[in-house]
Structure formats: C-alpha cells, structure tokens
Design an enzyme around this catalytic site. Structure first.
Site, PDB file in Angstrom:
ATOM      1  N   ARG A  83     -29.664 -14.877 -10.619  1.00 51.28           N
ATOM      2  CA  ARG A  83     -31.112 -14.743 -10.482  1.00 51.28           C
ATOM      3  C   ARG A  83     -31.534 -13.331 -10.890  1.00 51.28           C
ATOM      4  O   ARG A  83     -30.762 -12.385 -10.806  1.00 51.28           O
ATOM      5  CB  ARG A  83     -31.548 -14.988  -9.034  1.00 51.28           C
ATOM      6  CG  ARG A  83     -31.560 -16.459  -8.629  1.00 51.28           C
ATOM      7  CD  ARG A  83     -32.033 -16.666  -7.211  1.00 51.28           C
ATOM      8  NE  ARG A  83     -31.119 -16.103  -6.254  1.00 51.28           N
ATOM      9  CZ  ARG A  83     -31.245 -14.923  -5.660  1.00 51.28           C
ATOM     10  NH1 ARG A  83     -32.319 -14.164  -5.891  1.00 51.28           N
ATOM     11  NH2 ARG A  83     -30.346 -14.493  -4.823  1.00 51.28           N
ATOM     12  N   TYR A 211     -30.032 -20.231 -16.090  1.00 52.80           N
ATOM     13  CA  TYR A 211     -29.119 -20.131 -14.947  1.00 52.80           C
ATOM     14  C   TYR A 211     -29.739 -20.535 -13.606  1.00 52.80           C
ATOM     15  O   TYR A 211     -30.840 -20.074 -13.257  1.00 52.80           O
ATOM     16  CB  TYR A 211     -28.599 -18.690 -14.825  1.00 52.80           C
ATOM     17  CG  TYR A 211     -27.456 -18.643 -13.843  1.00 52.80           C
ATOM     18  CD1 TYR A 211     -26.169 -18.949 -14.258  1.00 52.80           C
ATOM     19  CD2 TYR A 211     -27.672 -18.378 -12.493  1.00 52.80           C
ATOM     20  CE1 TYR A 211     -25.121 -18.982 -13.370  1.00 52.80           C
ATOM     21  CE2 TYR A 211     -26.638 -18.408 -11.590  1.00 52.80           C
ATOM     22  CZ  TYR A 211     -25.362 -18.710 -12.033  1.00 52.80           C
ATOM     23  OH  TYR A 211     -24.337 -18.744 -11.138  1.00 52.80           O
ATOM     24  N   GLY A 213     -30.919 -20.582 -10.021  1.00 54.81           N
ATOM     25  CA  GLY A 213     -32.215 -20.425  -9.380  1.00 54.81           C
ATOM     26  C   GLY A 213     -33.342 -20.037 -10.333  1.00 54.81           C
ATOM     27  O   GLY A 213     -34.511 -20.196 -10.010  1.00 54.81           O
ATOM     28  N   LYS A 220     -34.957 -22.689  -5.728  1.00 61.00           N
ATOM     29  CA  LYS A 220     -35.603 -21.521  -5.124  1.00 61.00           C
ATOM     30  C   LYS A 220     -37.098 -21.447  -5.446  1.00 61.00           C
ATOM     31  O   LYS A 220     -37.913 -21.059  -4.603  1.00 61.00           O
ATOM     32  CB  LYS A 220     -34.881 -20.238  -5.558  1.00 61.00           C
ATOM     33  CG  LYS A 220     -33.413 -20.177  -5.100  1.00 61.00           C
ATOM     34  CD  LYS A 220     -33.314 -20.285  -3.626  1.00 61.00           C
ATOM     35  CE  LYS A 220     -31.972 -20.462  -2.970  1.00 61.00           C
ATOM     36  NZ  LYS A 220     -30.777 -19.859  -3.400  1.00 61.00           N
ATOM     37  N   HIS A 240     -34.417 -20.367   3.816  1.00 64.18           N
ATOM     38  CA  HIS A 240     -33.137 -20.236   3.095  1.00 64.18           C
ATOM     39  C   HIS A 240     -32.009 -20.400   4.124  1.00 64.18           C
ATOM     40  O   HIS A 240     -31.356 -19.428   4.498  1.00 64.18           O
ATOM     41  CB  HIS A 240     -33.091 -18.846   2.438  1.00 64.18           C
ATOM     42  CG  HIS A 240     -31.968 -18.646   1.468  1.00 64.18           C
ATOM     43  ND1 HIS A 240     -31.503 -17.387   1.126  1.00 64.18           N
ATOM     44  CD2 HIS A 240     -31.223 -19.522   0.748  1.00 64.18           C
ATOM     45  CE1 HIS A 240     -30.525 -17.510   0.238  1.00 64.18           C
ATOM     46  NE2 HIS A 240     -30.325 -18.777  -0.002  1.00 64.18           N
ATOM     47  N   SER A 262     -28.013 -14.650   0.071  1.00 64.41           N
ATOM     48  CA  SER A 262     -27.202 -15.255  -0.982  1.00 64.41           C
ATOM     49  C   SER A 262     -25.781 -14.711  -0.953  1.00 64.41           C
ATOM     50  O   SER A 262     -25.583 -13.502  -0.807  1.00 64.41           O
ATOM     51  CB  SER A 262     -27.832 -14.968  -2.345  1.00 64.41           C
ATOM     52  OG  SER A 262     -29.142 -15.465  -2.355  1.00 64.41           O
ATOM     53  N   CYS A 264     -23.516 -15.046   1.325  1.00 66.20           N
ATOM     54  CA  CYS A 264     -23.111 -14.502   2.629  1.00 66.20           C
ATOM     55  C   CYS A 264     -22.609 -15.590   3.585  1.00 66.20           C
ATOM     56  O   CYS A 264     -22.567 -15.386   4.792  1.00 66.20           O
ATOM     57  CB  CYS A 264     -24.256 -13.719   3.250  1.00 66.20           C
ATOM     58  SG  CYS A 264     -24.584 -12.172   2.388  1.00 66.20           S
ATOM     59  N   LYS A 266     -23.350 -19.373   3.734  1.00 67.76           N
ATOM     60  CA  LYS A 266     -24.015 -20.611   4.164  1.00 67.76           C
ATOM     61  C   LYS A 266     -23.186 -21.851   3.823  1.00 67.76           C
ATOM     62  O   LYS A 266     -22.955 -22.699   4.682  1.00 67.76           O
ATOM     63  CB  LYS A 266     -25.417 -20.728   3.536  1.00 67.76           C
ATOM     64  CG  LYS A 266     -26.429 -19.736   4.099  1.00 67.76           C
ATOM     65  CD  LYS A 266     -27.811 -19.920   3.511  1.00 67.76           C
ATOM     66  CE  LYS A 266     -27.849 -19.729   2.025  1.00 67.76           C
ATOM     67  NZ  LYS A 266     -27.412 -18.403   1.548  1.00 67.76           N
ATOM     68  N   THR A 267     -22.757 -21.948   2.553  1.00 66.14           N
ATOM     69  CA  THR A 267     -21.997 -23.136   2.158  1.00 66.14           C
ATOM     70  C   THR A 267     -20.750 -23.266   3.027  1.00 66.14           C
ATOM     71  O   THR A 267     -20.400 -24.355   3.497  1.00 66.14           O
ATOM     72  CB  THR A 267     -21.622 -23.064   0.665  1.00 66.14           C
ATOM     73  OG1 THR A 267     -22.828 -22.958  -0.094  1.00 66.14           O
ATOM     74  CG2 THR A 267     -20.850 -24.291   0.223  1.00 66.14           C
ATOM     75  N   ASN A 268     -20.083 -22.139   3.253  1.00 66.08           N
ATOM     76  CA  ASN A 268     -18.855 -22.169   4.044  1.00 66.08           C
ATOM     77  C   ASN A 268     -19.107 -22.605   5.477  1.00 66.08           C
ATOM     78  O   ASN A 268     -18.362 -23.419   6.020  1.00 66.08           O
ATOM     79  CB  ASN A 268     -18.179 -20.798   4.004  1.00 66.08           C
ATOM     80  CG  ASN A 268     -17.348 -20.626   2.744  1.00 66.08           C
ATOM     81  OD1 ASN A 268     -16.189 -21.013   2.710  1.00 66.08           O
ATOM     82  ND2 ASN A 268     -17.954 -20.094   1.696  1.00 66.08           N
ATOM     83  N   ASP A 291     -28.158 -24.726   1.832  1.00 70.80           N
ATOM     84  CA  ASP A 291     -28.925 -23.611   1.249  1.00 70.80           C
ATOM     85  C   ASP A 291     -30.387 -23.569   1.677  1.00 70.80           C
ATOM     86  O   ASP A 291     -30.939 -22.501   1.839  1.00 70.80           O
ATOM     87  CB  ASP A 291     -28.839 -23.682  -0.284  1.00 70.80           C
ATOM     88  CG  ASP A 291     -29.199 -22.366  -0.971  1.00 70.80           C
ATOM     89  OD1 ASP A 291     -28.619 -21.328  -0.603  1.00 70.80           O
ATOM     90  OD2 ASP A 291     -30.062 -22.379  -1.872  1.00 70.80           O
ATOM     91  N   ASN A 378     -20.347 -14.621  -9.574  1.00 71.26           N
ATOM     92  CA  ASN A 378     -21.392 -15.578  -9.213  1.00 71.26           C
ATOM     93  C   ASN A 378     -21.185 -16.913  -9.937  1.00 71.26           C
ATOM     94  O   ASN A 378     -22.131 -17.651 -10.183  1.00 71.26           O
ATOM     95  CB  ASN A 378     -22.778 -14.998  -9.527  1.00 71.26           C
ATOM     96  CG  ASN A 378     -23.907 -15.805  -8.896  1.00 71.26           C
ATOM     97  OD1 ASN A 378     -23.770 -16.299  -7.773  1.00 71.26           O
ATOM     98  ND2 ASN A 378     -25.017 -15.954  -9.593  1.00 71.26           N
ATOM     99  N   SER A 379     -19.918 -17.217 -10.280  1.00 72.48           N
ATOM    100  CA  SER A 379     -19.652 -18.527 -10.883  1.00 72.48           C
ATOM    101  C   SER A 379     -19.860 -19.599  -9.810  1.00 72.48           C
ATOM    102  O   SER A 379     -19.662 -19.351  -8.617  1.00 72.48           O
ATOM    103  CB  SER A 379     -18.234 -18.592 -11.452  1.00 72.48           C
ATOM    104  OG  SER A 379     -17.274 -18.255 -10.479  1.00 72.48           O
ATOM    105  N   ARG A 380     -20.252 -20.785 -10.241  1.00 71.92           N
ATOM    106  CA  ARG A 380     -20.722 -21.802  -9.282  1.00 71.92           C
ATOM    107  C   ARG A 380     -20.240 -23.199  -9.643  1.00 71.92           C
ATOM    108  O   ARG A 380     -19.865 -23.463 -10.775  1.00 71.92           O
ATOM    109  CB  ARG A 380     -22.259 -21.819  -9.276  1.00 71.92           C
ATOM    110  CG  ARG A 380     -22.880 -20.467  -8.917  1.00 71.92           C
ATOM    111  CD  ARG A 380     -23.734 -20.544  -7.695  1.00 71.92           C
ATOM    112  NE  ARG A 380     -24.102 -19.226  -7.192  1.00 71.92           N
ATOM    113  CZ  ARG A 380     -24.585 -19.039  -5.978  1.00 71.92           C
ATOM    114  NH1 ARG A 380     -24.751 -20.054  -5.154  1.00 71.92           N
ATOM    115  NH2 ARG A 380     -24.902 -17.828  -5.558  1.00 71.92           N
ATOM    116  N   PHE A 504     -14.726 -18.032   8.543  1.00 76.42           N
ATOM    117  CA  PHE A 504     -14.564 -19.414   8.068  1.00 76.42           C
ATOM    118  C   PHE A 504     -14.472 -20.394   9.263  1.00 76.42           C
ATOM    119  O   PHE A 504     -15.347 -20.364  10.118  1.00 76.42           O
ATOM    120  CB  PHE A 504     -13.369 -19.495   7.106  1.00 76.42           C
ATOM    121  CG  PHE A 504     -13.564 -18.573   5.905  1.00 76.42           C
ATOM    122  CD1 PHE A 504     -14.409 -18.949   4.871  1.00 76.42           C
ATOM    123  CD2 PHE A 504     -12.941 -17.324   5.843  1.00 76.42           C
ATOM    124  CE1 PHE A 504     -14.620 -18.098   3.777  1.00 76.42           C
ATOM    125  CE2 PHE A 504     -13.153 -16.480   4.752  1.00 76.42           C
ATOM    126  CZ  PHE A 504     -13.984 -16.880   3.731  1.00 76.42           C
TER     127      PHE A 504
END
Ligand code: GTP
Ligand code: SPV
Ligand code: MN
Length: 596
Positions: A83, A211, A213, A220, A240, A262, A264, A266-268, A291, A378-380, A504
């Site tokens: 972003r 890319y 967002g 976003k 968020h 971002s 930090c 959330k997904t985990n 997210d 920042n690969s996704r 985790f």
C-alpha cells in the site's frame, strides 16, 4: 462488446440502480476507451477462461500441480509491492472532515486529476465490471459495490476476497445503492499513482497500482475508508479487526474482535491452534475473519459482527507448520501467491517456511542472499476462507456473531506489558486511540518506526480521527451491553533483542484470561493503566519464561508510562478542539494517577 453485457444490461427496469450502473459503465467506457467490456458473473467457467489467459500472457506462472493444485504465482512490478499511504487521499468537501490523519484533496481537483489519468487508459485492454457484496449476500449488515478494472489479476483476487458476480448484482438491483470503484493499473508508474476516496459520493478512484489494498477496492478502500464514513452516519463500526470464536470445553463460544496494525498478527490469531494441553481439554478455535470487521448493536444491546470479506489476503513470510498450520493447510490448493520465491520443484517458498533454499527470488532472479530476502517481506497469498480448516459456520450467519471482547495491540519492543484490561468503555476507547506500533512492510516507507496507529486504523479511517473517537464513545448509551476492551503486546523484547513471549498458539492463554474476566472468574491487579493479570492469573502450564520475561510481560513501569501518557496527551492535542473532552479527561485522570 462482450455478449455477456446483454445478459446483465437490464434497461427494462427504469429507475432501478442497474440503470445507474449501466450509465456509470458507459460513462467510464467513454473516458477510458477499452477495446472490450466484460461483466463478471463470478462463474467457474469465467475464472477458468481468465486464468488460462493470464497463464498465456505471463501474469500468472504455474506452480507445482502435485503439491499445489490450482495455485499460481504472480510477480508484481518491483515498485508496486505494498500500500502507498503517501498517495492515498480522502476527498471530503472540507479538509477538516478528513482530519490530520488523512491526506486530503478537494473533490473537484481530485476528480480532474484522476480523470486525466484515466482518459484513454484502457485502449487495447478489456474493461471488467465486477459486482461484489461485502458480507454474506443475505445479511442486513452487508454492503455492495462495483469495481471497474482493466486487470484480470484484480478480477481473480476479487472473486476470492468478496462474494462476486451474479448474486451481488441481484442485490444491487434490489437495493439501489452501491459503492463505485474505478481502477486501472495504468503504467504502474509510482509517479502516476493515486488512491482517491470520495466518501460523500461513495466513490473510489485508484490508478497506477495493481497491488493488494491499492487495487482490490472492496478491501481497504471500500470496507474500511468508505465504510467507516458510512458507519459513522448509520450508527455502526467498520474496523481493521480479525474475528475469532473461542469454544471452551463446555461447548460455549465467545467471539473476540482484535485490531492490530498491518502485519502485526491478525491472520495468525484468527487461525490459532490451541496448545496441546488446551486441545486435550477440549478447547477449539473458530475463524470468522482475519482483517476486517463490521459491527453494530443488536436488539439485546450487544455488538454483532460480520466479516465483510470471503477470503484471506495474508502475509506469507513467517507462515509455517509450527506458527500457523491452519493457514498452511488453507493455502495448499486454489491459491494465488504474490511475490513469493519458488523452489527447484516449482513450489512457493518464503522466509520462515522451512529450511530449503529457493531457486528463484520474488523477482524471478536466481536466488542470491546478497539481494535480500527471497520472498518479498510483504509477499501474500489470496485464498478462499472456506478452505480454512477452522472456518466458522457462523461466518456465513446474516446476523453476525456477538462480540464478548475487543482487543487492541501493536508491536511494542518495550514498556507495554503482555496484556491489560481497560476499566470501562471510555478508558477502552482511549487505549485504542493511544495505540502505538512499529511500522511494517505492509506499506511502503521505513520499517520499525514507532507511530500512533489508533485502533489500527491510521491508514484506513475515512474521516477525522477526532470524530471517529467521538463515534466510538457514542456506543456507550442506555441499554448497551458492550464488550470488555483489552490491550495486548505479543512483541515485547528482552535485553537480548528477542521476543519474550512465544506468541502464536500460546496467545490462547491470554485470550482465556480475557474470557474469564468477561465471565467474572479471573483475577487482576488494578494499576493506573488498567487491570493487569499477575503471571499466576494466566494458565502458563508448559511455558518456560525467564525471570526477565516474567518481570517485563507482567510488570508495570511507572516512569515509562508517565512519559507515554505525556506523549498520548500531545497526540490527542493534534486533533485540536475536535478531540472529545471525555477522552482528554480520561487521559488526564490517568496521567494524574501516574504522577509520582
Ligand atoms: P495484515 O494482513 O497486513 O493486516 O497483517 P496481519 O495483522 O494479519 O498479520 P499476520 O498475522 O499476517 O502476521 C504478520 C507477521 O507477524 C508474520 O510474520 C507473523 O509470523 C508475525 N506474528 C504473528 N503473530 C505473532 C505472534 O504472536 N508473535 C510473534 N512474535 N510474531 C507474530
Ligand atoms: C494490510 O496492509 O493491512 C493488508 C494488506 O491487509 S492490503 O490489502 O494491501 O491492505
Ligand atoms: Mn490488514
């Protein structure tokens, strides 16, 4: 023009929103001059056609079909990997309404600037019309949008990330309103790149980036910047936040919403696997969202939340069988990888996955450690939420899930303890407003710089933060049964520079304490910054913590917090007279308690 156009062109409903949609598509086509127009229906056949086309022109590269069936690699332009906050604008009539937290441009000027960029930009390209719904198709909390783009990669990602195609178009036809998002990759020139938001017109214009967002406008741009603006006037919250359900051995599930900036965690946290002892005891974790969270008060006074997204656009580096096995299982098939490395066997690879050495880096060069990480930091991965083993059936519930606790957190190497609880809603809003975190690779710019990131919304709030804080405070009305608010820090470091908390899956120990606080069965110590657990208030069976870790994770450092509260006070002043008095009072009350 594509034959599909006629299938959806419904001029036989004069005055319906499809009339407005048709008119907008025609207007955009006249401006951008595409060779072809395709209305996306979201079908498998359409997706197969587009995938084939992208494999043929190199937009997508095949991965090992044995180990990663139906999965592809996309390499974005090396100057287009995150972003771009400095190129993102909120264009309200008055600059004060966008606030010091946003870059602002007058709407007329912004439209003129963007329309000049869009003029003729789709010559030789196809214009795709993507109708989408943010949230379950039949939920009253959901909202629809239409993205127009010239990027088939965006179409493929929006199909995973949103409910895209015919059902969304039908809802748009019924409802009459939708958010308009216009996107073109342009020449991917960072000097001709802007992400503009016009909240009063429910409109987004994004040019020059393909890319995440910047380009998947449902995420976003719509679900946070435009939606936060709408939510303010309609009495709800667009945040968020991840949403996770924690089921205890008695079979009761508490839902927790957590805002971390971002990259930090959330997904985990949304997919965590309970530690062994918890699993044996019967604890289960259910992923609702990773997210974004839309919440509003229900008839019973509690906040009900939906995940407006249908997929995950998750950070690849650090994802492994030990850190996040659920994510790894989720992305084992039907996944688009962006900017990861590949191994000799054409498998996707990133730092932290395993001990193999990749053959090609994220730019397709032979891997050489001298060039930096093999995968971009920042690969996704883009993947459907339904592929997640812990995906909650409740994520499709039109009513949403009731929220028991709201958690704020950031990357803080020092000062901030593992967890504390706000005394009440007003204190909790201050805890959120005062959030600080070190910047990450999710946005271009320096990494590791501490900045205030209120409610993890610094890059995403579509209006003045002072008004946003007031909006948060306003939920504390008669009859409200609000969640408890907590703050966590998984990223506290010791003298050796290493993280003190294992993080985790072990984070469930902290969530259990929160749930027991909600139920009234756990202890805490009152301090000026809030209620802190003692180490013995958490279940730490099987966790080896050093004395230093004990002290720093569960301690309260008065002198450090005095300085922190002075800085929080200065931060609130940045919003001037618009800052809610109740928030300033709360800051002063705590600062006074902290005084020596
Ligand atoms: P966005 O998608 O950018 O909004 O990020 P996110 O908040 O979903 O972050 P994510 O869960 O993808 O984690 C980002 C990085 O933080 C990864 O490299 C993780 O390995 C790391 N991380 C996540 N949770 C923890 C934790 O509990 N402890 C530590 N030390 N690192 C973590
Ligand atoms: C974030 O940066 O918070 C993300 C990735 O979730 S993006 O979609 O690029 O915003
Ligand atoms: Mn995010």
């Amino acid at each position: 023009m594509n034959a599909a156009v006629d299938v959806f062109k419904r001029n036989d409903f004069p005055g319906s929103s499809l009339d407005a949609l048709n008119a907008w598509v025609a207007e955009v086509a006249a401006l951008t001059q595409p060779d072809d127009i395709h209305w996306c229906d979201g079908s498998d056949a359409e997706n197969a056609r587009l995938t084939k086309q992208m494999l043929a022109d190199g937009t997508l590269l095949p991965l090992n079909p044995e180990t990663h069936p139906h999965s592809w690699l996309h390499r974005s332009s090396p100057s287009d990997v995150a972003r771009v906050e400095h190129l993102t604008f909120v264009c309200t009539a008055q600059q004060e309404d966008a606030g010091p937290n946003n870059h602002w441009m007058a709407p007329a000027e912004a439209h003129a600037k963007m329309d000049a960029l869009f003029a003729g930009c789709m010559r030789g390209r196809t214009l795709y019309v993507i109708p989408y719904c943010m949230g379950p198709i039949d939920s009253p909390l959901s909202r629809c949008g239409v993205e127009i783009t010239d990027s088939p990669y965006v179409v493929a990602n929006m199909r995973i990330m949103t409910r895209m195609g015919a059902p969304a178009l039908a809802r748009i036809e019924r409802e009459g309103t939708f958010v308009k998002g216009l996107h073109s990759t342009g020449e991917l020139d960072p000097d001709r790149r802007f992400i503009m938001h016009f909240p009063d017109e429910l409109t987004i214009k994004s040019f020059g980036s393909g890319y995440g967002g910047n380009a998947l406008l449902g995420k976003k741009c719509h679900a946070l910047r435009i939606a936060s603006h709408q939510a303010r006037s309609e009495g709800w919250l667009a945040e968020h936040m991840l949403i996770v359900g924690i089921e205890n051995p008695q079979g009761e599930t508490h839902y927790i919403a957590a805002a971390f900036p971002s990259a930090c965690g959330k997904t985990n946290l949304a997919m965590l696997i309970p530690p062994e002892g918890y699993r044996q005891a019967g604890w289960k974790v259910w992923t609702v969202g990773d997210d974004i969270c839309w919440m509003r008060p229900g008839a019973d006074g509690r906040l009900y939340a939906i995940n407006p997204e249908a997929g995950f656009f998750g950070v690849a580096p650090g994802t492994s069988d030990s850190s996040n096995p659920n994510a790894l299982a989720t992305i084992s098939h039907h996944t688009i990888f962006t900017n990861v490395a590949v191994t000799d066997e054409q498998e996707p690879w990133w730092e932290g996955l395993d001990s193999r050495t990749p053959s090609l880096d994220w730019q397709g060069r032979p891997y050489d450690a001298a060039n930096g990480p093999a995968a971009h930091p920042n690969s996704r991965f883009t993947v459907s939420a339904r592929q997640c083993p812990s995906y909650s059936a409740k994520a499709e519930d039109p009513q949403g899930v009731p929220i028991s606790a709201i958690v704020f957190g950031g990357r803080r190497a020092s000062l901030v303890p593992l967890v504390f609880e706000a005394r009440d809603w007003t204190h909790g809003v201050l805890v959120g407003a005062a959030m600080g975190s070190e910047t990450t690779a999710a946005a271009t710019g320096a990494v590791g710089v501490m900045r205030r990131d209120p409610m993890a919304m610094k890059p995403f709030c579509g209006y003045n933060f002072a008004d946003y804080f007031a909006h948060w405070l306003s939920f504390d009305g008669a009859g409200a049964k609000l969640p408890k608010i907590f703050h966590v820090n998984w990223f506290r470091k010791g003298g050796d520079g290493k993280f003190l908390w294992p993080g985790f899956g072990e984070n469930l120990r902290v969530l259990e304490w929160m749930i027991r606080r909600v139920e009234g069965t756990a202890d805490a110590v009152d301090t000026p910054i809030g209620h802190l657990p003692r180490a013995e208030d958490l279940n730490l069976d099987g966790v080896a913590l050093s004395d230093e870790a004990h002290d720093l994770l569960f301690g309260f450092e008065r002198a450090g917090w005095q300085a922190e509260f002075a800085s929080i006070g200065e931060y609130l002043e940045e919003f001037g007279a618009r800052t809610p008095q109740a928030l300033k009072d709360e800051q002063q009350r705590i600062a006074a308690r902290l005084a020596p």
